[in-house]
Design an enzyme around this catalytic site. Structure first.
Site, short mmCIF file in Angstrom:
data_model
loop_
_atom_site.label_atom_id
_atom_site.label_comp_id
_atom_site.label_asym_id
_atom_site.label_seq_id
_atom_site.Cartn_x
_atom_site.Cartn_y
_atom_site.Cartn_z
CB CYS A 76 -0.92 0.00 1.22
SG CYS A 76 -2.17 1.32 1.20
CB CYS A 80 -4.28 3.70 7.52
SG CYS A 80 -4.83 4.51 5.99
CB CYS A 83 -3.42 -0.69 8.11
SG CYS A 83 -3.52 -1.92 6.78
#
Length: 354
Positions: A76, A80, A83
């Site tokens: 990714c 975040c 996550c």
């Protein structure tokens, strides 16, 4: 019969008897061990030594993978903090192997496939994903094909090429304040996450793809009121998740994230839901509802069992088949139905105004 054979026969019979008794006890122990409070849900059942789901009458049944979430990549471009499917590997199955697994799932009863990550548009700039989407809709004739993305890598030319095969596109958005998105890690450089969100919403309308929003409620956005923006974007569904901790993913010594600082209480989550009770498309999912009610396939096409607060993989469906692998998924079919996991998920049936 030779004399030596006559002497040996009782020994052989005894060995055969002991072996038979051992197999009986091993089978009984296996059934007891896998009795479901867990593995194959639906009716009260257990898993035999051969890996088959059995009901109380000792009849074989099977958990049907009606809706499957395939996290084909863990990579990714966002970071975040909460996550729970992190970049622990960079592995992606070859396209034909991924198609073979998807065909096995369809043959086992799959009606909906959801592609996720990681960021699914990152691998081969969305071409790999597009080919899987086209295969599932055109070749497998699945009623519903969907994607969850952070939206940062999606280009209009992808919609032009593959939009016709896609039923639902969900874009993750946890805040309508750019500074909050920065704190969460849902950003890349100076790109505006919100600009992408609105742009993709318009593309979905233009290319006839149902638009959906996913939000993870955490310490940084729990007091936010998103009503105005959600009503303006008007998604078919607004999935609101409570921040979930998974050992080895976003918590624990081997984890790539530290999600503890993002965790909110059940009361805080409920207060957020109450604040947005007027939003008709809101679909709330607490940790209780979410943890075991999803069929999750990882990048190796292994079902992930989250019952113990971590992700324990089954064997790959490519090696042992769907029926055997799914018995070790921890899937709670009753909770799947209770949380509204089965809904109108084909864009042809949504009667949307494009």
């Amino acid at each position: 019969m030779p004399f030596s054979s006559a002497i040996a026969s009782p020994k052989l019979l005894l060995q055969l008897f002991i072996s038979t008794i051992y197999c009986i006890f091993e089978s009984a122990f296996s059934k007891l061990r896998y009795w479901t409070t867990g593995a194959c849900k639906g009716t009260k059942s257990f898993v035999s030594a051969a890996g088959h789901k059995l009901n109380e009458n000792n009849e074989e049944t099977a958990t049907i993978p009606t809706s499957v979430n395939y996290h084909f990549t863990r990579k990714c471009n966002y970071k975040c903090g909460f996550c729970f499917h992190t970049a622990k590997t960079s592995f992606v199955l070859p396209l034909e192997e991924a198609k073979r697994g998807l065909k096995l799932l369809k043959e086992s009863g799959m009606e909906k496939i959801n592609f996720s990550g990681g960021e699914p548009f990152l691998h081969e700039r969305g071409e790999f994903l597009g080919k899987l989407v086209q295969y599932c809709k055109q070749d497998l004739q699945l009623p519903s094909v969907s994607i969850v993305s952070n939206g940062s890598m999606i280009k209009e030319k992808w919609f032009q090429k593959y939009g016709v095969y896609l039923d639902i596109l969900a874009v993750s958005c946890d805040s309508f304040d750019e500074a909050t998105n920065q704190l969460i890690g849902r950003t890349q450089g100076r790109k505006s996450h919100l600009d992408n969100l609105y742009k993709i919403c318009n593309w979905c309308q233009e290319y006839k793809v149902a638009f959906k929003i996913n939000s993870v409620i955490n310490t940084f956005n729990t007091d936010e009121d998103m009503t105005e923006h959600i009503n303006q974007l008007n998604p078919v569904r607004w999935k609101v998740f409570q921040c979930l901790v998974i050992d080895g993913e976003n918590a624990g010594e081997s984890a790539l994230r530290e999600a503890e600082r993002f965790v909110i209480s059940d009361q805080q989550f409920q207060e957020f839901l109450d604040r947005h009770s007027s939003v008709s498309c809101l679909v709330p999912e607490s940790n209780e509802k979410m943890r075991n009610s999803y069929l999750i396939l990882d990048e190796y096409m292994r079902f992930l069992d989250c019952r113990e607060g971590r992700k324990d993989p089954s064997k790959s469906i490519l090696d042992v088949g769907v029926e055997q692998a799914i018995c070790f998924s921890g899937f709670d079919e009753k909770m799947f139905l209770k949380r509204g996991g089965k809904y109108v998920w084909s864009k042809a049936d949504m009667k949307l105004e494009w």
